[in-house]
Design a protein around this motif. Structure first.
Motif, PDB file in Angstrom:
ATOM      1  N   ARG A  54      23.592  -7.850  26.019  1.00  0.00           N
ATOM      2  CA  ARG A  54      23.492  -7.134  27.296  1.00  0.00           C
ATOM      3  C   ARG A  54      24.794  -6.389  27.597  1.00  0.00           C
ATOM      4  O   ARG A  54      24.774  -5.228  27.999  1.00  0.00           O
ATOM      5  CB  ARG A  54      23.177  -8.103  28.436  1.00  0.00           C
ATOM      6  CG  ARG A  54      23.051  -7.413  29.796  1.00  0.00           C
ATOM      7  CD  ARG A  54      23.035  -8.403  30.948  1.00  0.00           C
ATOM      8  NE  ARG A  54      24.120  -9.363  30.930  1.00  0.00           N
ATOM      9  CZ  ARG A  54      25.376  -9.115  31.305  1.00  0.00           C
ATOM     10  NH1 ARG A  54      25.730  -7.911  31.688  1.00  0.00           N
ATOM     11  NH2 ARG A  54      26.294 -10.066  31.281  1.00  0.00           N
ATOM     12  N   GLU A  55      25.920  -7.056  27.376  1.00  0.00           N
ATOM     13  CA  GLU A  55      27.213  -6.404  27.617  1.00  0.00           C
ATOM     14  C   GLU A  55      27.371  -5.174  26.726  1.00  0.00           C
ATOM     15  O   GLU A  55      27.816  -4.125  27.180  1.00  0.00           O
ATOM     16  CB  GLU A  55      28.362  -7.380  27.359  1.00  0.00           C
ATOM     17  CG  GLU A  55      28.519  -8.411  28.445  1.00  0.00           C
ATOM     18  CD  GLU A  55      29.761  -9.250  28.258  1.00  0.00           C
ATOM     19  OE1 GLU A  55      30.814  -8.677  27.932  1.00  0.00           O
ATOM     20  OE2 GLU A  55      29.665 -10.467  28.447  1.00  0.00           O
ATOM     21  N   LEU A  56      27.011  -5.320  25.460  1.00  0.00           N
ATOM     22  CA  LEU A  56      27.121  -4.181  24.553  1.00  0.00           C
ATOM     23  C   LEU A  56      26.194  -3.048  24.989  1.00  0.00           C
ATOM     24  O   LEU A  56      26.592  -1.879  24.972  1.00  0.00           O
ATOM     25  CB  LEU A  56      26.798  -4.593  23.115  1.00  0.00           C
ATOM     26  CG  LEU A  56      26.832  -3.451  22.104  1.00  0.00           C
ATOM     27  CD1 LEU A  56      28.238  -2.874  21.964  1.00  0.00           C
ATOM     28  CD2 LEU A  56      26.325  -3.935  20.756  1.00  0.00           C
ATOM     29  N   SER A  57      24.984  -3.379  25.408  1.00  0.00           N
ATOM     30  CA  SER A  57      24.046  -2.327  25.816  1.00  0.00           C
ATOM     31  C   SER A  57      24.552  -1.575  27.043  1.00  0.00           C
ATOM     32  O   SER A  57      24.316  -0.372  27.169  1.00  0.00           O
ATOM     33  CB  SER A  57      22.648  -2.902  26.058  1.00  0.00           C
ATOM     34  OG  SER A  57      22.631  -3.727  27.189  1.00  0.00           O
ATOM     35  N   GLU A  58      25.258  -2.268  27.944  1.00  0.00           N
ATOM     36  CA  GLU A  58      25.852  -1.590  29.096  1.00  0.00           C
ATOM     37  C   GLU A  58      26.875  -0.550  28.636  1.00  0.00           C
ATOM     38  O   GLU A  58      26.884   0.584  29.107  1.00  0.00           O
ATOM     39  CB  GLU A  58      26.537  -2.591  30.023  1.00  0.00           C
ATOM     40  CG  GLU A  58      25.594  -3.460  30.808  1.00  0.00           C
ATOM     41  CD  GLU A  58      26.323  -4.521  31.621  1.00  0.00           C
ATOM     42  OE1 GLU A  58      27.571  -4.523  31.648  1.00  0.00           O
ATOM     43  OE2 GLU A  58      25.627  -5.348  32.223  1.00  0.00           O
ATOM     44  N   VAL A  59      27.718  -0.950  27.720  1.00  0.00           N
ATOM     45  CA  VAL A  59      28.752  -0.040  27.213  1.00  0.00           C
ATOM     46  C   VAL A  59      28.109   1.111  26.447  1.00  0.00           C
ATOM     47  O   VAL A  59      28.506   2.269  26.604  1.00  0.00           O
ATOM     48  CB  VAL A  59      29.765  -0.796  26.327  1.00  0.00           C
ATOM     49  CG1 VAL A  59      30.735   0.163  25.648  1.00  0.00           C
ATOM     50  CG2 VAL A  59      30.517  -1.827  27.153  1.00  0.00           C
ATOM     51  N   MET A  60      27.101   0.811  25.640  1.00  0.00           N
ATOM     52  CA  MET A  60      26.426   1.855  24.883  1.00  0.00           C
ATOM     53  C   MET A  60      25.796   2.876  25.822  1.00  0.00           C
ATOM     54  O   MET A  60      25.894   4.084  25.604  1.00  0.00           O
ATOM     55  CB  MET A  60      25.354   1.247  23.966  1.00  0.00           C
ATOM     56  CG  MET A  60      25.927   0.448  22.817  1.00  0.00           C
ATOM     57  SD  MET A  60      24.664  -0.443  21.875  1.00  0.00           S
ATOM     58  CE  MET A  60      23.868   0.917  21.031  1.00  0.00           C
ATOM     59  N   GLY A  61      25.159   2.385  26.880  1.00  0.00           N
ATOM     60  CA  GLY A  61      24.528   3.290  27.841  1.00  0.00           C
ATOM     61  C   GLY A  61      25.537   4.177  28.551  1.00  0.00           C
ATOM     62  O   GLY A  61      25.282   5.354  28.799  1.00  0.00           O
ATOM     63  N   ASP A  62      26.691   3.603  28.872  1.00  0.00           N
ATOM     64  CA  ASP A  62      27.732   4.366  29.571  1.00  0.00           C
ATOM     65  C   ASP A  62      28.525   5.278  28.640  1.00  0.00           C
ATOM     66  O   ASP A  62      29.246   6.161  29.106  1.00  0.00           O
ATOM     67  CB  ASP A  62      28.698   3.421  30.290  1.00  0.00           C
ATOM     68  CG  ASP A  62      28.041   2.701  31.456  1.00  0.00           C
ATOM     69  OD1 ASP A  62      26.966   3.159  31.910  1.00  0.00           O
ATOM     70  OD2 ASP A  62      28.602   1.682  31.906  1.00  0.00           O
TER      71      ASP A  62
END
Length: 113
Positions: A54-62
């Motif tokens: 989830r943390e990685l997906s947040e960064v990827m999205g941003d």
């Protein structure tokens, strides 16, 4: 992960050394407690893995908002920040590294167009 692997190894060893009748009879309570402990540790491990993803997906999205020049440094800084104090620090770093490679490849393709 270490505790989950340790419990799984004990369960496997018990199942190899004891008959089904022994596991359901004389050693039933200990075996059931072992199975419950293993299940609990597996759930905890899954939760930690999902939090990491989830943390990685947040960064990827941003990451789409990062400009090319500062993007690499910001990704690196964010990886270090999120890995610090995380039980899965090496997993966080590896996932961020994989995304970093993907990100730089995508940036390189964009500059060629």
């Amino acid at each position: 992960m270490c505790e989950t692997k340790r419990l799984a190894a004990i369960k496997k060893k018990n199942e190899a050394a004891l008959t089904e009748a022994e596991l359901q009879g004389k050693y039933r309570q200990a075996y059931e407690r072992l199975c419950m402990d293993l299940k609990e540790k597996q759930c905890e491990l899954r939760t930690r893995y999902m939090e990491t993803v989830r943390e990685l997906s947040e960064v990827m999205g941003d990451s789409v908002y990062l400009d090319q020049e500062e993007g690499m440094q910001k990704l690196h800084d964010e990886m270090l920040r999120r890995a610090e104090g995380n039980h899965n620090a090496s997993l966080v770093k590896m996932l961020f590294y994989a995304f970093w490679i993907f990100y730089t490849e995508q940036e390189g393709q964009e500059t060629k167009k």
